[in-house]
Design an enzyme around this catalytic site. Structure first.
Site, PDB file in Angstrom:
ATOM      1  N   HIS A 100      21.629  41.342  14.278  1.00  0.00           N
ATOM      2  CA  HIS A 100      21.185  42.714  14.586  1.00  0.00           C
ATOM      3  C   HIS A 100      20.345  42.739  15.856  1.00  0.00           C
ATOM      4  O   HIS A 100      19.901  41.701  16.339  1.00  0.00           O
ATOM      5  CB  HIS A 100      20.358  43.298  13.425  1.00  0.00           C
ATOM      6  N   ASP A 102      16.810  44.753  16.921  1.00  0.00           N
ATOM      7  CA  ASP A 102      15.772  45.523  16.232  1.00  0.00           C
ATOM      8  C   ASP A 102      15.777  46.979  16.684  1.00  0.00           C
ATOM      9  O   ASP A 102      15.818  47.270  17.883  1.00  0.00           O
ATOM     10  CB  ASP A 102      14.384  44.916  16.517  1.00  0.00           C
ATOM     11  N   HIS A 256      19.757  38.846  17.069  1.00  0.00           N
ATOM     12  CA  HIS A 256      19.155  37.680  16.423  1.00  0.00           C
ATOM     13  C   HIS A 256      19.505  37.662  14.937  1.00  0.00           C
ATOM     14  O   HIS A 256      19.946  38.673  14.368  1.00  0.00           O
ATOM     15  CB  HIS A 256      17.642  37.621  16.656  1.00  0.00           C
ATOM     16  N   ARG A 271       5.250  40.047  13.236  1.00  0.00           N
ATOM     17  CA  ARG A 271       6.008  40.585  14.376  1.00  0.00           C
ATOM     18  C   ARG A 271       5.338  41.830  14.914  1.00  0.00           C
ATOM     19  O   ARG A 271       4.929  42.697  14.140  1.00  0.00           O
ATOM     20  CB  ARG A 271       7.437  40.925  13.932  1.00  0.00           C
TER      21      ARG A 271
HETATM   22  C1  SIN Z   1      13.534  39.694  12.453  1.00  0.00           C
HETATM   23  O1  SIN Z   1      14.669  40.103  12.274  1.00  0.00           O
HETATM   24  O2  SIN Z   1      12.739  40.265  13.204  1.00  0.00           O
HETATM   25  C2  SIN Z   1      13.084  38.431  11.744  1.00  0.00           C
HETATM   26  C3  SIN Z   1      13.503  37.208  12.481  1.00  0.00           C
HETATM   27  C4  SIN Z   1      12.992  35.958  11.816  1.00  0.00           C
HETATM   28  O3  SIN Z   1      12.237  36.045  10.857  1.00  0.00           O
HETATM   29  O4  SIN Z   1      13.340  34.874  12.281  1.00  0.00           O
END
Ligand code: SIN
Length: 288
Positions: A100, A102, A256, A271
């Site tokens: 995806h 973000d 990612h 995050r």
């Molecule tokens: C996310 O999708 O922001 C999480 C990525 C992760 O935890 O590695």
């Protein structure tokens, strides 16, 4: 630590590790500009051995743009812009465990995400990144020209609705159900990066529902083709976390995927998510 940054590429399509910086300290404008340059050039950048409080992570993120408050995932009580991404040993499903970008489900998607590792499993829990600029470059001129005329509809409905993957299956994170209508937003299928001018595909399996003006059934074959193409391994890099690692990725050109391969272990990340500066958001809106 000095403020002289060293950049080392980690893979052919994207990714670079940056050393020589302490992100907890106030950074000069020149260093911030150098980090931004490294980000847009390498699409995802990594830092090691950092020690960040939520306030320091917030201060670092805010140098790159206004910070987003996630509409469905609760932030920390005293730092609502900081999301805690936690998988407990008993959890089966992780957050972000699928390709995806973000916040593509918003009218003005986030430009970047900055993820900091507090606790990592003994093995597993890596994150994969895929360059959507490399994915675009690899298409034929014919398909590029077709896609440049198309837009796609994005929504949080599949992930965050009461029936959605995120809301249903995780116990450790406070993921709100998006009650009822969560909104559908249309973005070009090919984005021109406002800072580099490089083109990238902008669709993703988590949040892209269909091609604008097409039925879902009509969209499926082309979107499935792209979703498969976009994760080809030559377009990817893989990051193995340690406590104190930071990854900063450009959502405008990167997918990612948080790997869920560490059953019975704990992983705890924080995050912050960077929105475009208002003038950049206006450029994006005008381009749509
Ligand atoms: C996310 O999708 O922001 C999480 C990525 C992760 O935890 O590695």
């Amino acid at each position: 630590m000095s403020q002289t940054l060293t950049v080392r590429r980690v893979a052919g399509a994207l990714g670079a590790e940056i050393s020589g910086l302490d992100l907890a300290r106030p950074l000069t404008d020149a260093v911030v500009a150098a980090i931004r340059q490294a980000l847009v050039e390498h699409q995802v950048i990594f830092f090691r051995d950092q020690d960040l409080t939520p306030a320091q992570q917030t201060a670092f993120g805010a140098r790159f743009g206004p910070l987003n408050i996630h509409p469905y995932v609760a932030g920390m009580a005293d730092h609502p812009e900081v999301m805690e991404i936690i998988k407990e040993p008993s959890d089966k499903i992780n957050f972000g465990g699928g390709w995806h970008s973000d916040m593509s489900f918003l009218q003005t998607p986030a430009i970047g995400s900055i993820l900091y590792a507090l606790e990592v499993p003994q093995y597993g829990g890596d994150t994969l990144f895929a360059s959507q600029a490399a994915a675009y470059d690899a298409l034929s001129d014919g398909l590029k020209a077709t896609l440049e005329r198309l837009s796609a509809v994005h929504s949080a409905a599949r992930e965050y609705s009461a029936q959605g993957h995120s809301a249903q299956k995780r116990s450790s994170m406070s993921v709100a159900e998006a009650d009822g209508y969560v909104g559908e937003f249309i973005h070009p299928m090919v984005l021109t990066h406002p800072e580099t001018g490089r083109k990238a595909l902008y669709v993703n399996p988590a949040f892209t529902l269909r091609i604008d003006g097409w039925k879902t059934s009509e969209s499926k074959a082309l979107l499935d083709y792209l979703f498969n193409h976009c994760r080809y391994e030559a377009f990817t890099c893989r990051f193995t976390w340690a406590k104190g690692s930071v990854a900063f990725w450009d959502n405008r050109s990167v997918w990612h995927f948080a790997l869920n391969d560490y059953p019975g272990q704990r992983r705890h990340m924080r995050r912050v998510t960077v929105d475009p500066w208002p003038e950049m958001a206006r450029v994006a809106a005008a381009a749509e």
